[in-house]
Motif scaffolding. Structure first.
Motif, PDB file in Angstrom:
ATOM      1  N   MET A 182       0.892  -1.024   0.026  1.00  0.00           N
ATOM      2  CA  MET A 182      -0.047  -0.021   0.072  1.00  0.00           C
ATOM      3  C   MET A 182       0.788   1.271   0.011  1.00  0.00           C
ATOM      4  SD  MET A 182      -3.044  -1.061  -0.119  1.00  0.00           S
ATOM      5  CE  MET A 182      -4.230   0.255   0.402  1.00  0.00           C
ATOM      6  N   VAL A 183       1.957   1.142   0.715  1.00  0.00           N
ATOM      7  CA  VAL A 183       2.895   2.430   0.733  1.00  0.00           C
ATOM      8  C   VAL A 183       3.469   2.434  -0.560  1.00  0.00           C
ATOM      9  CG1 VAL A 183       5.036   3.267   1.663  1.00  0.00           C
ATOM     10  CG2 VAL A 183       3.281   2.318   3.221  1.00  0.00           C
ATOM     11  N   GLY A 184       3.728   1.614  -1.390  1.00  0.00           N
ATOM     12  CA  GLY A 184       4.289   1.706  -2.708  1.00  0.00           C
ATOM     13  C   GLY A 184       3.517   2.216  -3.681  1.00  0.00           C
ATOM     14  N   VAL A 185       2.107   1.716  -3.519  1.00  0.00           N
ATOM     15  CA  VAL A 185       1.094   2.167  -4.414  1.00  0.00           C
ATOM     16  C   VAL A 185       0.763   3.558  -4.177  1.00  0.00           C
ATOM     17  CG1 VAL A 185      -1.417   2.282  -4.916  1.00  0.00           C
ATOM     18  CG2 VAL A 185       0.102  -0.016  -4.887  1.00  0.00           C
ATOM     19  N   PHE A 186       0.802   4.234  -3.007  1.00  0.00           N
ATOM     20  CA  PHE A 186       0.518   5.629  -2.814  1.00  0.00           C
ATOM     21  C   PHE A 186       1.703   6.358  -2.896  1.00  0.00           C
ATOM     22  CE2 PHE A 186       0.893   9.119   0.517  1.00  0.00           C
ATOM     23  CZ  PHE A 186      -0.004   9.579   0.264  1.00  0.00           C
TER      24      PHE A 186
ATOM     25  N   ASN B  49       3.254  10.299  -9.656  1.00  0.00           N
ATOM     26  CA  ASN B  49       2.434  10.531 -10.777  1.00  0.00           C
ATOM     27  C   ASN B  49       1.780  11.826 -10.945  1.00  0.00           C
ATOM     28  OD1 ASN B  49       1.255  10.152 -13.429  1.00  0.00           O
ATOM     29  ND2 ASN B  49      -0.106   8.521 -12.675  1.00  0.00           N
ATOM     30  N   ILE B  50       1.195  12.323  -9.923  1.00  0.00           N
ATOM     31  CA  ILE B  50       0.618  13.481  -9.869  1.00  0.00           C
ATOM     32  C   ILE B  50       1.595  14.462  -9.780  1.00  0.00           C
ATOM     33  CG2 ILE B  50      -0.782  15.079  -7.966  1.00  0.00           C
ATOM     34  CD1 ILE B  50      -2.104  12.277  -7.053  1.00  0.00           C
ATOM     35  N   TYR B  51       2.702  14.669  -9.133  1.00  0.00           N
ATOM     36  CA  TYR B  51       3.791  15.617  -9.054  1.00  0.00           C
ATOM     37  C   TYR B  51       4.273  15.625 -10.452  1.00  0.00           C
ATOM     38  CZ  TYR B  51       3.663  16.804  -4.387  1.00  0.00           C
ATOM     39  OH  TYR B  51       3.396  17.336  -2.976  1.00  0.00           O
ATOM     40  N   SER B  52       4.437  14.691 -11.171  1.00  0.00           N
ATOM     41  CA  SER B  52       4.926  14.576 -12.593  1.00  0.00           C
ATOM     42  C   SER B  52       4.012  15.416 -13.580  1.00  0.00           C
ATOM     43  CB  SER B  52       5.422  13.374 -13.236  1.00  0.00           C
ATOM     44  OG  SER B  52       4.129  12.604 -13.389  1.00  0.00           O
ATOM     45  N   LYS B  53       2.636  15.126 -13.319  1.00  0.00           N
ATOM     46  CA  LYS B  53       1.785  15.849 -14.163  1.00  0.00           C
ATOM     47  C   LYS B  53       1.412  17.163 -13.832  1.00  0.00           C
ATOM     48  CE  LYS B  53       0.023  12.431 -16.519  1.00  0.00           C
ATOM     49  NZ  LYS B  53       0.004  12.256 -17.777  1.00  0.00           N
TER      50      LYS B  53
END
Length: 50
Positions: A21-25, A31-35
């Motif tokens: 779960m930590v890895g997915v988060f 991904n959000i920061y790269s967007k």
């Protein structure tokens, strides 16, 4: 002895689930920061979104 084995088994499974779960988060946050960076570059270039 039986309960001790089950306790260790449950602890290992819980550790695996939590680390997954930590890895997915972490992946989602990256991904959000790269967007956000991508949109900032596009805004700086003057691209309009409509």
């Amino acid at each position: 002895m039986f309960y001790q084995r089950w306790g260790i088994f449950i602890l290992v499974i819980a550790t695996l689930v939590v680390s997954t779960m930590v890895g997915v988060f972490n992946s989602l946050v990256n991904n959000i920061y790269s967007k956000r960076k991508e949109f900032a570059v596009l805004r700086a270039k003057g691209v309009t979104f409509s």
